[in-house]
Design a protein around this motif. Structure first.
Motif, PDB file in Angstrom:
ATOM      1  N   GLY A 114       6.537 -15.622  -8.373  1.00  0.00           N
ATOM      2  CA  GLY A 114       7.399 -16.267  -7.404  1.00  0.00           C
ATOM      3  C   GLY A 114       6.621 -16.798  -6.229  1.00  0.00           C
ATOM      4  N   ARG A 115       7.339 -17.442  -5.325  1.00  0.00           N
ATOM      5  CA  ARG A 115       6.757 -17.925  -4.068  1.00  0.00           C
ATOM      6  C   ARG A 115       7.537 -17.314  -2.917  1.00  0.00           C
ATOM      7  N   SER A 116       6.861 -16.991  -1.863  1.00  0.00           N
ATOM      8  CA  SER A 116       7.477 -16.254  -0.764  1.00  0.00           C
ATOM      9  C   SER A 116       6.938 -16.749   0.572  1.00  0.00           C
ATOM     10  N   ARG A 117       7.751 -16.612   1.600  1.00  0.00           N
ATOM     11  CA  ARG A 117       7.260 -16.798   2.955  1.00  0.00           C
ATOM     12  C   ARG A 117       6.252 -15.674   3.257  1.00  0.00           C
ATOM     13  N   PRO A 118       5.432 -15.818   4.275  1.00  0.00           N
ATOM     14  CA  PRO A 118       4.483 -14.744   4.612  1.00  0.00           C
ATOM     15  C   PRO A 118       5.199 -13.399   4.740  1.00  0.00           C
ATOM     16  N   LEU A 119       4.550 -12.344   4.279  1.00  0.00           N
ATOM     17  CA  LEU A 119       5.139 -11.009   4.248  1.00  0.00           C
ATOM     18  C   LEU A 119       4.794 -10.230   5.513  1.00  0.00           C
ATOM     19  N   TYR A 120       5.766  -9.410   5.965  1.00  0.00           N
ATOM     20  CA  TYR A 120       5.591  -8.607   7.167  1.00  0.00           C
ATOM     21  C   TYR A 120       6.058  -7.181   6.889  1.00  0.00           C
ATOM     22  N   SER A 121       6.043  -6.354   7.929  1.00  0.00           N
ATOM     23  CA  SER A 121       6.398  -4.940   7.773  1.00  0.00           C
ATOM     24  C   SER A 121       7.815  -4.749   7.241  1.00  0.00           C
ATOM     25  N   ARG A 122       8.685  -5.712   7.519  1.00  0.00           N
ATOM     26  CA  ARG A 122      10.055  -5.595   7.021  1.00  0.00           C
ATOM     27  C   ARG A 122      10.120  -5.717   5.495  1.00  0.00           C
ATOM     28  N   ASP A 123       9.038  -6.205   4.896  1.00  0.00           N
ATOM     29  CA  ASP A 123       9.002  -6.374   3.447  1.00  0.00           C
ATOM     30  C   ASP A 123       8.445  -5.154   2.736  1.00  0.00           C
ATOM     31  N   GLY A 124       8.197  -4.060   3.468  1.00  0.00           N
ATOM     32  CA  GLY A 124       7.752  -2.824   2.852  1.00  0.00           C
ATOM     33  C   GLY A 124       6.454  -2.307   3.438  1.00  0.00           C
ATOM     34  N   ASP A 125       5.887  -1.336   2.741  1.00  0.00           N
ATOM     35  CA  ASP A 125       4.613  -0.746   3.164  1.00  0.00           C
ATOM     36  C   ASP A 125       3.454  -1.559   2.580  1.00  0.00           C
ATOM     37  N   GLN A 126       2.497  -1.902   3.443  1.00  0.00           N
ATOM     38  CA  GLN A 126       1.359  -2.698   3.002  1.00  0.00           C
ATOM     39  C   GLN A 126       0.252  -1.782   2.464  1.00  0.00           C
ATOM     40  N   ILE A 127      -0.208  -2.060   1.241  1.00  0.00           N
ATOM     41  CA  ILE A 127      -1.335  -1.352   0.636  1.00  0.00           C
ATOM     42  C   ILE A 127      -2.238  -2.389  -0.010  1.00  0.00           C
ATOM     43  N   ARG A 128      -3.372  -1.949  -0.557  1.00  0.00           N
ATOM     44  CA  ARG A 128      -4.258  -2.854  -1.293  1.00  0.00           C
ATOM     45  C   ARG A 128      -4.437  -2.304  -2.703  1.00  0.00           C
ATOM     46  N   LEU A 129      -4.281  -3.197  -3.667  1.00  0.00           N
ATOM     47  CA  LEU A 129      -4.477  -2.857  -5.068  1.00  0.00           C
ATOM     48  C   LEU A 129      -5.511  -3.805  -5.653  1.00  0.00           C
ATOM     49  N   ARG A 130      -6.600  -3.244  -6.132  1.00  0.00           N
ATOM     50  CA  ARG A 130      -7.673  -4.050  -6.732  1.00  0.00           C
ATOM     51  C   ARG A 130      -8.117  -5.162  -5.797  1.00  0.00           C
ATOM     52  N   GLY A 131      -8.139  -4.866  -4.495  1.00  0.00           N
ATOM     53  CA  GLY A 131      -8.601  -5.831  -3.509  1.00  0.00           C
ATOM     54  C   GLY A 131      -7.537  -6.823  -3.068  1.00  0.00           C
ATOM     55  N   ARG A 132      -6.294  -6.669  -3.530  1.00  0.00           N
ATOM     56  CA  ARG A 132      -5.236  -7.625  -3.165  1.00  0.00           C
ATOM     57  C   ARG A 132      -4.191  -6.940  -2.281  1.00  0.00           C
ATOM     58  N   GLU A 133      -3.734  -7.703  -1.260  1.00  0.00           N
ATOM     59  CA  GLU A 133      -2.661  -7.198  -0.418  1.00  0.00           C
ATOM     60  C   GLU A 133      -1.399  -7.028  -1.260  1.00  0.00           C
ATOM     61  N   ALA A 180      20.032  -1.236  -3.813  1.00  0.00           N
ATOM     62  CA  ALA A 180      19.950   0.209  -4.027  1.00  0.00           C
ATOM     63  C   ALA A 180      19.522   0.508  -5.458  1.00  0.00           C
ATOM     64  N   GLY A 181      18.677   1.522  -5.609  1.00  0.00           N
ATOM     65  CA  GLY A 181      18.228   1.916  -6.939  1.00  0.00           C
ATOM     66  C   GLY A 181      17.121   1.052  -7.485  1.00  0.00           C
ATOM     67  N   THR A 182      16.327   0.437  -6.593  1.00  0.00           N
ATOM     68  CA  THR A 182      15.194  -0.385  -7.028  1.00  0.00           C
ATOM     69  C   THR A 182      13.975  -0.062  -6.181  1.00  0.00           C
ATOM     70  N   CYS A 183      12.800  -0.399  -6.700  1.00  0.00           N
ATOM     71  CA  CYS A 183      11.577  -0.436  -5.902  1.00  0.00           C
ATOM     72  C   CYS A 183      10.810  -1.673  -6.308  1.00  0.00           C
ATOM     73  N   VAL A 184      10.326  -2.407  -5.311  1.00  0.00           N
ATOM     74  CA  VAL A 184       9.676  -3.693  -5.552  1.00  0.00           C
ATOM     75  C   VAL A 184       8.275  -3.667  -4.947  1.00  0.00           C
ATOM     76  N   ALA A 185       7.302  -4.109  -5.761  1.00  0.00           N
ATOM     77  CA  ALA A 185       5.924  -4.281  -5.281  1.00  0.00           C
ATOM     78  C   ALA A 185       5.561  -5.752  -5.413  1.00  0.00           C
ATOM     79  N   GLN A 186       5.134  -6.374  -4.296  1.00  0.00           N
ATOM     80  CA  GLN A 186       4.746  -7.783  -4.303  1.00  0.00           C
ATOM     81  C   GLN A 186       3.237  -7.890  -4.087  1.00  0.00           C
TER      82      GLN A 186
END
Length: 647
Positions: free
Chosen positions: A565-584, A594-600
């Motif tokens: 997908g395409r998204s506007r820039p992500l901020y703290s309201r979009d969840g907890d920021q981590i790094r996976l394999r060098g990617r934000e 409710a009843g979901t978890c999303v990782a972008q």
């Protein structure tokens, strides 16, 4: 229909009396039989109007003779048994109106029943014009004109005798028709108009009263009295011809009637047939079902946006068609299509695959793809914002929301209030599992699904012969009341006009070679990884363009999916920021409800068509349980997907 008499030797006068009696008896029987299919026409969703006064107001020629408003005759009256022009013996008057009357008569030379039309005002110019135009039309859905002959100061138009009620009689006596039946009638009349328009003829008066429908389903168009040749000088001819309530808007404004005006009039006739009331813009079909988007297309205010007669015929024919029969034979499913024989192909070849793990459907020999390459198909090319102009101020927004490349949105401002806005979306969707492709004898084969109004959203689905779907939805962005289904029908009508030309149009600009949309979602995760996240994971379901991949569970309601997908820039309201394999990466519990978890996972930064900063993202979602508990498996899947992304 011909009424033949035994050639037994008897006096001519006795033979003619016998023929007259035979014609009268046969006509009464045929009219009773022809009305029989409509006596229960209120079954299957049709509605009997309580008081069809609008039909009576249309004028005498649209109803049986007993309802006609008789004008004082300027020429001498005629009577039953009278012989006109030394040849046509009048049997019974079967219709009358302001300009003339029609009789069932016996042709004494050919010994057959005919219809004889004569002017009652002394003005025979219209009869001459009808004869001249009718003589050039030979079509199974047009009442045939045999001859025009003088009879003293009178002129007689001799036509085919077609003993059947007109649509106005059926509506007046029996009530409205089901949408499929109306579409069957409309397809026949559209076929007649296509033949007329090909000869440069415009009918100018398509109404329920000018459409005859026999008991066997045959429909015929009659009354060419005010029809014109396209290149005919209009001096002396009423420019605003036609019947109030069935005249195209451009004609009421004084413009010359065109073939597009006939399409509007046919749409208004079919609207009245299923709705029980005349069309008044911006009227919305309420009882038309799958016929609604076809009516919306035919009733476009802009004549340039209406389908041609041939396009309307195909749309109506498909709307009236029966679904294909699918028969299961052991482990294989075959679909037989009768087209000068039977073309059979397998959905699951006997040697490999099964209903649980189907292989790709085998296309029939005359298969034609409508979608083409999904990754180059342009949903915005099917989206005409102008079709929504009657609801408010429409604006195309192809970069709306998460910017999925298989969808295109039109935002419609319904009032001055900025929050009073509807979102009407066209989305290209993949085939549903285990759906066979269909043969295509004429492009493009489309089928409308019934409208679905649920939880403040109206949905309309167009199914293509290559099993892909075009899904049109409408919702109010502030959950306010709005005519959502009318909006979906309007956009569906515009999309159908484009599909009638053939394949779904291609994107004007190809997808960037560096884009994440060049990748395959299903290739980013393997079976062991999804099995670790959800118990009893099912085989992957591939989304449109392979831009989404989904796994369900055989044991519980949990599921996992990965999409681009395409998204506007992500901020703290979009969840907890981590790094996976060098990617934000941004992980959010209950991110999609409710009843979901999303990782972008951020793939790259881009600039959209409006010169705004955007991100291309890989979206991993797990649903089915408490959101916080789902974030651990969602993060593991996101990590596995990030590991396979190119650097």
């Amino acid at each position: 229909m011909e009424f033949l008499v035994q050639a037994a030797p008897q006096p001519a006068e006795k033979r003619n009396r016998g023929l007259v009696k035979s014609v009268l008896q046969t006509r009464a029987k045929v009219r009773l039989e022809s009305m029989a299919p409509f006596r229960n026409s209120t079954v299957d969703g049709s509605v009997r109007p309580a008081s069809p006064s609008w039909l009576r107001r249309l004028g005498g020629r649209f109803l049986p003779d007993r309802h006609a408003h008789h004008h004082p005759s300027i020429i001498p009256a005629v009577f039953e048994g009278q012989v006109l022009a030394g040849r046509y013996e009048l049997v019974e008057r079967i219709g009358a109106g302001g300009m003339g009357e029609v009789w069932c008569a016996t042709d004494k030379e050919l010994r057959r029943a005919v219809a004889v039309k004569r002017a009652t005002t002394g003005d025979t110019d219209q009869l001459r014009r009808e004869a001249r135009i009718g003589a050039g039309m030979q079509h199974p859905n047009v009442v045939t004109v045999f001859d025009v002959i003088p009879d003293g100061n009178d002129r007689l138009l001799v036509m085919e005798y077609f003993p059947a009620p007109n649509l106005a009689e059926i509506l007046n006596n029996e009530g409205t028709l089901p949408p499929r039946r109306a579409a069957e009638i409309g397809a026949q009349i559209a076929s007649a108009l296509a033949a007329m328009h090909a000869k440069g003829i415009v009918h100018r008066d398509i109404t329920p009263g000018n459409v005859l429908v026999a008991g066997n389903g045959t429909a015929k168009l009659t009354d060419l009295g005010i029809a014109i040749w396209r290149d005919l000088t209009l001096t002396g001819i009423d420019r605003v011809g036609g019947t109030r309530g069935f005249v195209a808007p451009e004609v009421t404004k004084g413009r010359v009637a065109t073939s597009a005006s006939d399409i509007f009039a046919l749409g208004a006739t079919l609207f009245a047939t299923v709705e029980g009331t005349p069309y008044q813009p911006p009227g919305t079909p309420r009882r038309a079902g799958r016929l609604a988007p076809v009516l919306s297309a035919m009733l476009e205010q802009d004549p340039a946006k209406r389908p041609t007669a041939e396009q309307a015929r195909r749309m109506l024919h498909r709307t009236s068609g029966r679904p294909r029969r699918i028969t299961a034979l052991g482990a294989a499913v075959t679909v037989a299509v009768a087209m000068l024989g039977a073309t059979v192909w397998q959905l699951w070849p006997a040697s490999s695959g099964s209903p649980e793990h189907p292989v790709q459907a085998l296309a029939p020999p005359n298969f034609r793809s409508v979608m083409g390459d999904p990754r180059t198909a342009d949903p915005c090319a099917l989206t005409d914002p102008g079709t929504l102009a009657r609801f408010g101020q429409p604006q195309l927004d192809s970069d709306y929301d998460n910017g999925y490349l298989n969808q295109c949105d039109v935002l419609v401002r319904l009032s001055e209030d900025k929050k009073d806005e509807a979102d009407v979306r066209i989305a290209l969707e993949p085939p549903e599992p285990n759906t066979p492709a269909a043969p295509s004898s004429e492009p493009p084969p489309v089928r409308f699904e019934p409208q679905d109004l649920n939880q403040g959203e109206c949905r309309r689905t167009i199914r293509l012969s290559d099993t892909f779907r075009v899904v049109i939805t409408a919702k109010h962005n502030d959950d306010r009341p709005a005519d959502l289904c009318a909006m979906t029908d309007a956009l569906t009508a515009g999309a159908t006009r484009v599909l009638e030309r053939g394949e779904v149009p291609r994107r004007a600009h190809p997808i960037d070679a560096a884009s994440v949309f060049r990748l395959s979602t299903c290739a980013l995760l393997d079976g062991s990884e999804t099995a670790a996240a959800i118990d009893g994971a099912t085989p992957p379901e591939q989304g449109f363009g392979d831009w989404k991949c989904r796994w369900g569970s055989k044991t519980d309601g949990r599921s996992a999916s990965i999409s681009f997908g395409r998204s506007r820039p992500l901020y703290s309201r979009d969840g907890d920021q981590i790094r996976l394999r060098g990617r934000e990466t941004w992980v959010q519990a209950d991110g999609h409800g409710a009843g979901t978890c999303v990782a972008q996972i951020v793939y790259r930064s881009i600039t959209d068509l409006k010169d705004r900063s955007e991100l291309e993202v890989v979206i991993v979602e797990v649903r089915g349980g408490a959101g916080e508990q789902l974030c651990q498996p969602a993060t593991r899947l996101a990590d596995a997907a990030a590991a396979r992304l190119p650097r």
